[in-house]
Each structure stands twice: as structure tokens, then as C-alpha cells.
Design a protein around this motif. Structure first.
Motif, PDB file in Angstrom:
ATOM      1  N   MET A  15      29.543  38.441  41.206  1.00 14.52           N
ATOM      2  CA  MET A  15      30.026  39.813  41.008  1.00 14.52           C
ATOM      3  C   MET A  15      29.342  40.790  41.958  1.00 14.52           C
ATOM      4  O   MET A  15      29.916  41.802  42.342  1.00 14.52           O
ATOM      5  CB  MET A  15      29.802  40.244  39.551  1.00 14.52           C
ATOM      6  CG  MET A  15      30.641  39.467  38.537  1.00 14.52           C
ATOM      7  SD  MET A  15      30.293  39.950  36.830  1.00 14.52           S
ATOM      8  CE  MET A  15      31.079  41.583  36.780  1.00 14.52           C
ATOM      9  N   HIS A 207      31.494  45.485  45.205  1.00 15.36           N
ATOM     10  CA  HIS A 207      31.106  44.656  44.060  1.00 15.36           C
ATOM     11  C   HIS A 207      32.283  44.565  43.109  1.00 15.36           C
ATOM     12  O   HIS A 207      33.235  45.351  43.180  1.00 15.36           O
ATOM     13  CB  HIS A 207      29.894  45.256  43.335  1.00 15.36           C
ATOM     14  CG  HIS A 207      30.136  46.643  42.796  1.00 15.36           C
ATOM     15  ND1 HIS A 207      30.672  46.875  41.540  1.00 15.36           N
ATOM     16  CD2 HIS A 207      29.950  47.865  43.348  1.00 15.36           C
ATOM     17  CE1 HIS A 207      30.777  48.178  41.338  1.00 15.36           C
ATOM     18  NE2 HIS A 207      30.353  48.803  42.424  1.00 15.36           N
ATOM     19  N   SER A 208      32.232  43.591  42.212  1.00 13.49           N
ATOM     20  CA  SER A 208      33.271  43.454  41.201  1.00 13.49           C
ATOM     21  C   SER A 208      33.214  44.638  40.243  1.00 13.49           C
ATOM     22  O   SER A 208      32.126  45.056  39.834  1.00 13.49           O
ATOM     23  CB  SER A 208      33.075  42.161  40.413  1.00 13.49           C
ATOM     24  OG  SER A 208      33.919  42.144  39.278  1.00 13.49           O
ATOM     25  N   ARG A 209      34.372  45.165  39.886  1.00 14.16           N
ATOM     26  CA  ARG A 209      34.433  46.281  38.941  1.00 14.16           C
ATOM     27  C   ARG A 209      35.015  45.856  37.596  1.00 14.16           C
ATOM     28  O   ARG A 209      35.337  46.693  36.761  1.00 14.16           O
ATOM     29  CB  ARG A 209      35.243  47.441  39.540  1.00 14.16           C
ATOM     30  CG  ARG A 209      34.587  48.040  40.772  1.00 14.16           C
ATOM     31  CD  ARG A 209      35.258  49.316  41.233  1.00 14.16           C
ATOM     32  NE  ARG A 209      34.546  49.903  42.359  1.00 14.16           N
ATOM     33  CZ  ARG A 209      33.485  50.709  42.255  1.00 14.16           C
ATOM     34  NH1 ARG A 209      33.016  51.008  41.058  1.00 14.16           N
ATOM     35  NH2 ARG A 209      32.900  51.204  43.320  1.00 14.16           N
ATOM     36  N   GLU A 210      35.121  44.562  37.395  1.00 12.17           N
ATOM     37  CA  GLU A 210      35.667  44.048  36.148  1.00 12.17           C
ATOM     38  C   GLU A 210      34.563  43.863  35.101  1.00 12.17           C
ATOM     39  O   GLU A 210      33.400  43.657  35.443  1.00 12.17           O
ATOM     40  CB  GLU A 210      36.371  42.720  36.395  1.00 12.17           C
ATOM     41  CG  GLU A 210      37.589  42.834  37.293  1.00 12.17           C
ATOM     42  CD  GLU A 210      38.275  41.496  37.456  1.00 12.17           C
ATOM     43  OE1 GLU A 210      39.284  41.274  36.780  1.00 12.17           O
ATOM     44  OE2 GLU A 210      37.774  40.681  38.246  1.00 12.17           O
ATOM     45  N   LYS A 212      33.043  41.486  32.401  1.00 11.82           N
ATOM     46  CA  LYS A 212      33.086  40.039  32.193  1.00 11.82           C
ATOM     47  C   LYS A 212      32.209  39.620  31.020  1.00 11.82           C
ATOM     48  O   LYS A 212      31.127  40.178  30.808  1.00 11.82           O
ATOM     49  CB  LYS A 212      32.608  39.318  33.463  1.00 11.82           C
ATOM     50  CG  LYS A 212      33.532  39.518  34.662  1.00 11.82           C
ATOM     51  CD  LYS A 212      34.915  38.911  34.410  1.00 11.82           C
ATOM     52  CE  LYS A 212      35.825  39.036  35.617  1.00 11.82           C
ATOM     53  NZ  LYS A 212      37.158  38.454  35.342  1.00 11.82           N
ATOM     54  N   SER A 225      32.493  34.961  35.374  1.00 15.39           N
ATOM     55  CA  SER A 225      33.090  35.894  36.327  1.00 15.39           C
ATOM     56  C   SER A 225      34.578  35.663  36.541  1.00 15.39           C
ATOM     57  O   SER A 225      35.277  36.540  37.038  1.00 15.39           O
ATOM     58  CB  SER A 225      32.348  35.824  37.660  1.00 15.39           C
ATOM     59  OG  SER A 225      32.341  34.508  38.172  1.00 15.39           O
TER      60      SER A 225
END
Length: 230
Positions: A15, A207-210, A212, A225
């Protein structure tokens, strides 16, 4: 160009697109029981495994309890040698705690060559300052001081009561370069509670914005992820 520092948590490093930026400051923010100390310990252990020197400052847990936690995870703490400097400061001794963090920490980082530093939790340090303006000034000065050191810093913080998305004093998420938010997510039918993680911000990097889900096992943390929450 700065390199990446592996967090040592499977899924989280993905992430973060490879890890934290070298010499950055990361805040791990979450309510009680979400695993802030576990994440901080995992970051420390990853550094030790890589042959790095690590300073871990605890304002909450005693040294023997932290070492017992490490031993429960199957980590060979005796084999760490001089790579881990575990310090416990008493936040009730205001002058000593302030002096140790502000005056002695930079010298300790330089003398040991530590490349990873953890303060767990920084919210107890913030709480030493009763006046809000003094707290803001002291925290800003501390973060600026740490930017001059050749290390990557992890600080953990409790969330504000009634606001699971913000730190207790609302400062660390603005001062830090990266913020990892830990939270509880309840299923729509209120039949299950999941632990979830979000990388809220990361300066100078995508970066990942989800959000998780993650789980804490006896020997590791696993961030899923690729998974959805429900």
C-alpha cells in the motif's frame, strides 16, 4: 532521491508502494486495541533483521513487558545484540521525560547510528504540555529537530475520544509525512467487527487510498491489500 524503508508488514508495504520514504516521519493513529504498538514493534523488528540499529522509546509499556511480547512472537531478543535500544520513560516525571526526548535523543541516535526510531505513544508526550499553544510549539520544534537526524521515525497516537479519524490532540497527522490510520469497522448487520487500515497521507509519494482489512497473528500482521472489507 530517497530510498524506501520496509515497514515489515505484508500488505502495508504494498500500500505504501514499497515502504516508507527514508528519513520520513510516520504516525500510526488508532483507538485502543487496534494494534498500534504491534505495528511499531514490527517496524523495529524489520530493521533489526536487516542489521539496522533501532531505538524504541516506550512511554507506556515497561521494557520487560515489551521484551516478553517480542518473545511471544518467537523473536530471538537475545540475538538482537546491540541493535535494539529499548528505553522506557516515565511520563509522570515531566522534566525528565521532556529532557530525555528533546535533549538526549539526538545524541543517542548519532552515537548508536540508529536508522529507525519509535516513540510509543507520542500522545503521552503531547499530554505533558497542558497549554495548547505550548504543546503545538513544542511538538513542531520536536518534529523539526527529528528531521535533522538520519533516521526514519515512527510515532503512535491514540485517537481523540469521539473522533476515530483524528489523533488525541489533532497535531501529529499534520506534522507527520505519512499517516496510517487503524480502526474498527462493523459489518452492516453489526454481527462482525473487523480491523481495518488506511494510509491517510504520504507526502512526496503516491500510495493506496483504499481501506483494507488486517489481522494480527501471534507472529505477524497481515494486511489484506487485495481484499475488500465486506
Amino acid at each position: 532521491m530517497k530510498g524506501r524503508v520496509k515497514f515489515g508488514v505484508e500488505g502495508l508495504d504494498e500500500m505504501l508502494l514499497g515502504g516508507l520514504l527514508e528519513r520520513s516521519i510516520c504516525a500510526i493513529v488508532g483507538t485502543y486495541g487496534t494494534g498500534k504498538t504491534t505495528f511499531a514493534l514490527q517496524f523495529a523488528y524489520e530493521g533489526i533483521k536487516r542489521g539496522e540499529k533501532v531505538i524504541y522509546i516506550s512511554l507506556e509499556e515497561r521494557e520487560e513487558l515489551l521484551r516478553a511480547t517480542m518473545a511471544q512472537k518467537g523473536w530471538d531478543t537475545e540475538g538482537f545484540g546491540d541493535r535494539l535500544y529499548l528505553l522506557r520513560l516515565d511520563p509522570t516525571d515531566f522534566n525528565l521525560a521532556i529532557s530525555s526526548i528533546k535533549s538526549e535523543l539526538p545524541a543517542l541516535i548519532r552515537s548508536t547510528g540508529a536508522s529507525r526510531v519509535i516513540i510509543d505513544p507520542i500522545s503521552l508526550f503531547e499530554g505533558l504540555f497542558v497549554d495548547e499553544s505550548v504543546r503545538r510549539q513544542e511538538m513542531f520544534a520536536f518534529i523539526e529537530m527529528m528531521r535533522d537526524e538520519a533516521c526514519t521515525l515512527i510515532i503512535t497516537s491514540e485517537t481523540e475520544t469521539g473522533n476515530p479519524d483524528g489523533s488525541r490532540y489533532g497535531l501529529v497527522e499534520y506534522l507527520a509525512d505519512a499517516v496510517v490510520l487503524l480502526r474498527y469497522i462493523r459489518s452492516p448487520g453489526l454481527t462482525e467487527v473487523h480491523l481495518a487500515l488506511e494510509v491517510v497521507k504520504m507526502r512526496r509519494s503516491a500510495h493506496s487510498r483504499e481501506i483494507k482489512p488486517f489481522e494480527i497473528f501471534s507472529d505477524r500482521i497481515m494486511v489484506y491489500s487485495e481484499a475488500s472489507l465486506f
